[in-house]
Design a protein around this motif. Structure first.
Motif, PDB file in Angstrom:
ATOM      1  N   VAL A   1       8.096  -2.196  15.377  1.00 59.27           N
ATOM      2  CA  VAL A   1       7.503  -3.345  16.059  1.00 59.27           C
ATOM      3  C   VAL A   1       7.417  -3.012  17.546  1.00 59.27           C
ATOM      4  N   VAL A   2       6.199  -3.046  18.098  1.00 56.94           N
ATOM      5  CA  VAL A   2       5.940  -2.715  19.492  1.00 56.94           C
ATOM      6  C   VAL A   2       5.606  -4.000  20.240  1.00 56.94           C
ATOM      7  N   LEU A   3       6.358  -4.271  21.305  1.00 59.28           N
ATOM      8  CA  LEU A   3       6.198  -5.522  22.046  1.00 59.28           C
ATOM      9  C   LEU A   3       5.888  -5.253  23.513  1.00 59.28           C
ATOM     10  N   SER A   4       5.000  -6.059  24.084  1.00 60.68           N
ATOM     11  CA  SER A   4       4.694  -5.958  25.515  1.00 60.68           C
ATOM     12  C   SER A   4       5.834  -6.541  26.329  1.00 60.68           C
ATOM     13  N   ALA A   5       6.145  -5.894  27.460  1.00 59.75           N
ATOM     14  CA  ALA A   5       7.326  -6.254  28.255  1.00 59.75           C
ATOM     15  C   ALA A   5       7.031  -7.253  29.358  1.00 59.75           C
ATOM     16  N   GLY A   6       5.786  -7.740  29.449  1.00 55.49           N
ATOM     17  CA  GLY A   6       5.458  -8.728  30.465  1.00 55.49           C
ATOM     18  C   GLY A   6       5.013  -8.107  31.778  1.00 55.49           C
ATOM     19  N   ASN A   7       4.521  -8.971  32.670  1.00 55.63           N
ATOM     20  CA  ASN A   7       3.917  -8.503  33.924  1.00 55.63           C
ATOM     21  C   ASN A   7       4.445  -9.241  35.149  1.00 55.63           C
ATOM     22  N   ASN A   8       5.628  -9.827  35.054  1.00 52.86           N
ATOM     23  CA  ASN A   8       6.058 -10.761  36.098  1.00 52.86           C
ATOM     24  C   ASN A   8       7.162 -10.229  36.998  1.00 52.86           C
ATOM     25  N   GLY A   9       7.382  -8.924  36.997  1.00 54.09           N
ATOM     26  CA  GLY A   9       8.454  -8.370  37.817  1.00 54.09           C
ATOM     27  C   GLY A   9       8.267  -8.564  39.306  1.00 54.09           C
ATOM     28  N   GLN A  10       7.031  -8.727  39.747  1.00 57.84           N
ATOM     29  CA  GLN A  10       6.735  -8.908  41.168  1.00 57.84           C
ATOM     30  C   GLN A  10       6.474 -10.370  41.527  1.00 57.84           C
ATOM     31  N   GLU A  11       6.706 -11.286  40.593  1.00 53.26           N
ATOM     32  CA  GLU A  11       6.258 -12.678  40.762  1.00 53.26           C
ATOM     33  C   GLU A  11       7.358 -13.649  41.183  1.00 53.26           C
ATOM     34  N   ARG A  12       8.541 -13.166  41.567  1.00 50.31           N
ATOM     35  CA  ARG A  12       9.637 -14.016  42.046  1.00 50.31           C
ATOM     36  C   ARG A  12      10.043 -15.049  41.002  1.00 50.31           C
ATOM     37  N   ARG A  13      10.182 -14.593  39.768  1.00 50.56           N
ATOM     38  CA  ARG A  13      10.523 -15.506  38.680  1.00 50.56           C
ATOM     39  C   ARG A  13      11.941 -15.281  38.145  1.00 50.56           C
ATOM     40  N   HIS A  14      12.706 -14.401  38.768  1.00 54.13           N
ATOM     41  CA  HIS A  14      14.054 -14.132  38.275  1.00 54.13           C
ATOM     42  C   HIS A  14      15.041 -14.153  39.423  1.00 54.13           C
ATOM     43  N   VAL A  15      16.186 -14.803  39.197  1.00 53.03           N
ATOM     44  CA  VAL A  15      17.280 -14.798  40.159  1.00 53.03           C
ATOM     45  C   VAL A  15      18.539 -14.299  39.453  1.00 53.03           C
TER      46      VAL A  15
ATOM     47  N   LEU B   1       0.819  -1.216   0.000  1.00 52.17           N
ATOM     48  CA  LEU B   1       0.000   0.000   0.000  1.00 52.17           C
ATOM     49  C   LEU B   1       0.855   1.268   0.000  1.00 52.17           C
ATOM     50  N   GLY B   2       2.149   1.110   0.219  1.00 52.74           N
ATOM     51  CA  GLY B   2       3.041   2.262   0.237  1.00 52.74           C
ATOM     52  C   GLY B   2       2.893   3.125   1.479  1.00 52.74           C
ATOM     53  N   ILE B   3       2.573   2.498   2.618  1.00 56.21           N
ATOM     54  CA  ILE B   3       2.384   3.243   3.868  1.00 56.21           C
ATOM     55  C   ILE B   3       3.240   2.616   4.962  1.00 56.21           C
ATOM     56  N   PRO B   4       3.628   3.406   5.981  1.00 51.57           N
ATOM     57  CA  PRO B   4       4.397   2.842   7.096  1.00 51.57           C
ATOM     58  C   PRO B   4       3.507   1.970   7.984  1.00 51.57           C
ATOM     59  N   ALA B   5       4.137   1.126   8.772  1.00 45.84           N
ATOM     60  CA  ALA B   5       3.395   0.205   9.642  1.00 45.84           C
ATOM     61  C   ALA B   5       3.954   0.245  11.052  1.00 45.84           C
ATOM     62  N   VAL B   6       3.045   0.176  12.026  1.00 46.99           N
ATOM     63  CA  VAL B   6       3.407  -0.042  13.421  1.00 46.99           C
ATOM     64  C   VAL B   6       2.725  -1.332  13.839  1.00 46.99           C
ATOM     65  N   ILE B   7       3.510  -2.341  14.193  1.00 46.81           N
ATOM     66  CA  ILE B   7       2.990  -3.687  14.432  1.00 46.81           C
ATOM     67  C   ILE B   7       3.084  -3.998  15.925  1.00 46.81           C
ATOM     68  N   ASN B   8       1.954  -4.342  16.515  1.00 46.14           N
ATOM     69  CA  ASN B   8       1.883  -4.666  17.939  1.00 46.14           C
ATOM     70  C   ASN B   8       1.846  -6.178  18.132  1.00 46.14           C
ATOM     71  N   VAL B   9       2.757  -6.684  18.949  1.00 44.37           N
ATOM     72  CA  VAL B   9       2.776  -8.097  19.317  1.00 44.37           C
ATOM     73  C   VAL B   9       2.745  -8.180  20.844  1.00 44.37           C
ATOM     74  N   SER B  10       1.679  -8.746  21.369  1.00 45.90           N
ATOM     75  CA  SER B  10       1.558  -8.896  22.818  1.00 45.90           C
ATOM     76  C   SER B  10       1.704 -10.371  23.168  1.00 45.90           C
ATOM     77  N   ALA B  11       2.939 -10.838  23.130  1.00 48.51           N
ATOM     78  CA  ALA B  11       3.281 -12.206  23.479  1.00 48.51           C
ATOM     79  C   ALA B  11       4.591 -12.172  24.238  1.00 48.51           C
TER      80      ALA B  11
ATOM     81  N   VAL C   1       0.098   2.272  23.128  1.00 46.40           N
ATOM     82  CA  VAL C   1       1.253   2.977  22.573  1.00 46.40           C
ATOM     83  C   VAL C   1       1.318   2.774  21.051  1.00 46.40           C
ATOM     84  N   THR C   2       0.931   1.603  20.569  1.00 44.94           N
ATOM     85  CA  THR C   2       0.876   1.383  19.126  1.00 44.94           C
ATOM     86  C   THR C   2      -0.078   2.366  18.461  1.00 44.94           C
ATOM     87  N   GLY C   3      -1.266   2.551  19.068  1.00 43.93           N
ATOM     88  CA  GLY C   3      -2.218   3.510  18.529  1.00 43.93           C
ATOM     89  C   GLY C   3      -1.696   4.932  18.536  1.00 43.93           C
ATOM     90  N   LEU C   4      -1.067   5.326  19.638  1.00 43.69           N
ATOM     91  CA  LEU C   4      -0.496   6.674  19.721  1.00 43.69           C
ATOM     92  C   LEU C   4       0.611   6.867  18.673  1.00 43.69           C
TER      93      LEU C   4
END
Length: 288
Positions: free
Chosen positions: A70-84, A33-43, A280-283
């Motif tokens: 490409v816009v990616l979600s950073a996850g929600n597990n910072g408070q879940e004791r999943r990293h050492v 289409l000749g237009i720029p793209a902002v692609i959201n992946v929430s995985a 943020v993808t929409g913005l």
């Protein structure tokens, strides 16, 4: 948001190949289409090197150019004791014992607990897994992965020196079973030892099915809790935060394991980073 934009929606199983095909499809449509793209992946996943070096992260980063973000979600597990996080100093002479808890109940449901440790450099490690009832299995030195039985559950162990994709040492442990006994629920231990005297820093992440059935009980760090693949290079990583008693609580924290600042942006979201990344993808579409 961005009501005048064109939208392309791709249904995905969140299998890595499916995600890559979906991103490629949307970029190709925009190019036609000749237009720029902002692609959201929430995985997101807690398994992986978290340094942008995995093949999945590298492929997603390769889609980014002046006409494609490409816009990616950073996850929600910072408070879940999943990293050492630990270093050579923590190992001392006899190694380090990293406790983790499994609380899966005693019904017949299937449980899977994965732990993925990545250490910079090419250090050789000896790994011992101890179950709550005192049984243990030792994985000495590096080698190909294999499966063994430990206390009624199946364990896959892989201990690689200079492993793919980044040349760093990698230890992967997967515990799988159903109908865990009272002796199998409780505190397990991963013992990691090394005769190598060179300095290193090691990070480990834990994931479980069902979600929340296991967590680390020691050496927990809220740093470096940005999920993969949003640790990829060149992508826009979006974290989420909420407020509690006048304090801002982020759901994931950087940096990446290789020291880059991530997430790139935070957005307030009651439903986590997937909603934040979509907003943020929409913005972004408004300003291109």
């Amino acid at each position: 948001i961005a009501k005048e934009s064109l939208y392309a929606v791709v249904e995905s199983t969140f299998d890595k190949i499916d995600v890559i095909k979906g991103v490629s499809f949307i970029r190709d449509v925009a190019c036609d289409l000749g237009i720029p793209a902002v692609i959201n992946v929430s995985a997101s996943s807690d398994i992986g090197p978290h340094d942008g070096g995995s093949l999945f992260e590298a492929v997603l980063a390769g889609f980014v150019d002046k006409n494609c973000a490409v816009v990616l979600s950073a996850g929600n597990n910072g408070q879940e004791r999943r990293h050492v996080e630990f270093s050579r100093t923590d190992l001392g002479g006899g190694g380090i014992d990293i406790p983790f808890t499994i609380d899966a109940g005693m019904d017949d449901r299937e449980i899977e607990v994965s732990m993925d440790f990545w250490c910079d450099g090419e250090n050789a490690f000896d790994v011992t897994l101890l179950s709550p009832d005192g049984r243990e299995f030792a994985e000495t030195g590096s080698g190909e992965g294999h499966v063994f039985a430990l206390g009624g559950v199946q364990v896959f162990a892989c201990n690689n020196v200079s492993g793919p994709p980044n040349g760093h040492s990698n230890i992967l442990l997967v515990i799988k079973g159903s109908g865990l006994s009272a002796e199998q629920n409780g505190e397990w231990t991963v013992r990691i030892a090394s005769s190598d005297q060179s300095d290193f820093t090691c990070c480990g992440w834990l994931a479980s099915i069902p979600d929340g059935a296991a967590w680390f009980s020691g050496y927990v760090s809220e740093r470096t809790t940005v999920s993969s693949p949003s640790t990829a290079k060149h992508v826009i990583s979006i974290g989420a935060y909420f407020e509690r008693d006048g304090r801002i609580i982020p759901l994931s924290l950087g940096p990446t394991r290789d020291g880059r600042a991530k997430p790139d942006l935070y957005a307030k979201s009651p439903h986590g980073s997937s909603q934040a990344a979509a907003a943020v993808t929409g913005l972004s579409l408004i300003h291109i």
